[in-house]
Design an enzyme around this catalytic site. Structure first.
Site, PDB file in Angstrom:
ATOM      1  N   GLU A   1       0.819  -1.211   0.000  1.00 30.22           N
ATOM      2  CA  GLU A   1       0.000   0.000   0.000  1.00 30.22           C
ATOM      3  C   GLU A   1       0.854   1.263   0.000  1.00 30.22           C
ATOM      4  O   GLU A   1       0.432   2.325   0.427  1.00 30.22           O
ATOM      5  CB  GLU A   1      -0.958  -0.028   1.195  1.00 30.22           C
ATOM      6  CG  GLU A   1      -1.925  -1.205   1.117  1.00 30.22           C
ATOM      7  CD  GLU A   1      -2.813  -1.343   2.341  1.00 30.22           C
ATOM      8  OE1 GLU A   1      -2.731  -0.474   3.237  1.00 30.22           O
ATOM      9  OE2 GLU A   1      -3.586  -2.317   2.401  1.00 30.22           O
TER      10      GLU A   1
ATOM     11  N   LYS B   1     -15.801  -3.001   3.958  1.00 27.29           N
ATOM     12  CA  LYS B   1     -15.195  -3.396   2.684  1.00 27.29           C
ATOM     13  C   LYS B   1     -16.234  -4.234   1.938  1.00 27.29           C
ATOM     14  O   LYS B   1     -16.572  -5.332   2.386  1.00 27.29           O
ATOM     15  CB  LYS B   1     -13.930  -4.223   2.904  1.00 27.29           C
ATOM     16  CG  LYS B   1     -12.830  -3.519   3.695  1.00 27.29           C
ATOM     17  CD  LYS B   1     -11.712  -4.507   4.032  1.00 27.29           C
ATOM     18  CE  LYS B   1     -10.588  -3.849   4.809  1.00 27.29           C
ATOM     19  NZ  LYS B   1      -9.581  -4.844   5.267  1.00 27.29           N
TER      20      LYS B   1
END
Length: 401
Positions: free
Chosen positions: A197, A326
């Protein structure tokens, strides 16, 4: 009003790690939606299955042979009906036939197509008149399953409280840069890596990471005259072995892990604490929340996996005061929306989050506004992360103009 689905196409594409994922196109009268699904490295045990056990090609084949025919002609304005149809045709209870990622891509694409046909933005179609702009929460130092040779704790996070979303996102970038400079000075003879990330990854102890994080935050906060919150994602499932929490240089019992999670709030001023305990320990989460929930957000990710029933259990036990959302953990927009509704009714905050294997799709930017999220957790740099940040900045511009 009817808005029949005219065509659906699915294909393989690459995510930010270079792995295959799926993309779905949905066409309706005067509307089109395209969504590519992300994928996680640190996944909860109760998430839906990303793809068929036989692989991504088997998921696509299942769609072509068992699903597609039933979806053509379906009313795209009936989101809950569409999502129920996906769930029913799959028939497994966890999308192990169709794949949760393909279900996510289809579900979101239908919503996008319907919104475009109606001439309204996705955040308005999903959330109605709600127009809360979240704060950006970005990870700056990484370890765990997101980075090799990094910290034991998976993510060290920052969230600047600037006057606009874009200013806040940029201040997060400045913290990221400052940490990079500090690490380069500290490890002059070692190449500093980056994780999935785009976090800095180096062989640090967690305590060293906290010190560097707080020093960088203090400096940038002083320079920009802006409050900056700090946070962590323990991703405790990845630390958990045989009833213990195994770090690089130490092993903690359950009680010691609870005390450690509490101590980082007191000793390092950490505001955001995600997944400090194993994902079945609702009571352990509850003890942490009872002791520091008045000054910190205790966030359930793997604990809940965006599952409304697990969130209801967390509400009953008072396990957390916030929940991570999510869509591809649960497979459909409707189920994610129900998860948010359960949490919101109980007074819990929600945080819409990216996955470590992302795409340039920006649907989570719209969902973070539609769901009234306190934070949106979508990294600091990297094209697939910045795509979401820039889209929220555009939405903020629309809402304030």
């Amino acid at each position: 009003m009817e808005l029949p689905i005219e065509e659906i196409k699915v294909r393989k594409v690459l995510d930010s790690r270079g792995n295959f994922t799926v993309e779905a196109d949905v066409t309706v009268p005067n509307g089109f939606g395209r969504t590519s699904a992300p994928a996680g490295a640190s996944t909860g045990e109760t998430e839906v299955i990303a793809f068929s056990k036989s692989g991504i090609d088997a998921s696509i084949q299942f769609f072509e042979s068992k699903v597609k025919r039933s979806l053509i002609g379906f009313n795209a304005l009936d989101q809950s009906g569409f999502d129920k149809l996906l769930t029913d045709i799959d028939g497994s209870g966890n999308f192990s036939n169709l794949g949760g990622n393909l279900a996510t891509a289809l579900s979101m694409s239908v919503a996008k197509a319907a919104a475009q046909s109606l001439g309204i933005p996705l955040y308005r179609y999903v959330g109605g008149i709600r127009s809360t702009i979240p704060r950006p929460m970005g990870n700056v130092i990484g370890g765990g399953k997101h980075a090799r040779n990094g910290t034991s704790i998976q993510e060290f996070l920052v969230s600047a409280q600037g006057s606009t979303f874009l200013e806040s996102a940029y201040i997060n970038v400045l913290v990221h840069r400052r940490i990079g400079d500090m690490l380069s000075d500290k490890f002059k003879d070692i190449s500093i890596g980056v994780g999935d990330e785009r976090t800095w990854s180096v062989n640090l102890s967690d305590e060293e990471a906290f010190e560097i994080l707080n020093e960088a935050v203090k400096e940038i906060s002083s320079e920009k005259k802006v409050k900056i919150y700090t946070g962590v994602d323990f991703a405790a499932d990845s630390l958990y072995e045989n009833g213990k929490y195994v770090y690089k240089h130490t092993t903690k019992s359950r009680d010691e892990q609870i005390d450690y999670a509490i101590s980082i709030s007191k000793d390092f001023g950490v505001y955001y604490i995600e997944d400090p305990m194993y994902d079945t320990d609702f009571d352990g989460f509850a003890e942490i929340t009872a002791r520091i929930g008045d000054r910190s957000l205790i966030v359930g990710d793997d604990l809940y996996t965006t599952n409304p029933d697990r969130i209801r259990k967390g509400v009953e036990k008072k396990s957390t005061n916030a929940v991570l959302i999510k869509v591809n953990q649960i497979g459909t927009l409707s189920a994610a929306r129900e998860a948010v509704a359960v949490a919101t009714f109980a007074g819990m905050k929600n945080i819409v989050s990216h996955r470590s294997g992302e795409t340039t799709d920006d649907f989570l930017a719209h969902l973070s506004v539609a769901f009234g999220s306190t934070f949106v957790k979508t990294g600091v740099i990297g094209g697939e992360r910045v795509a979401k940040l820039n889209e929220i900045a555009r939405i903020e511009e629309c809402l304030t103009s």
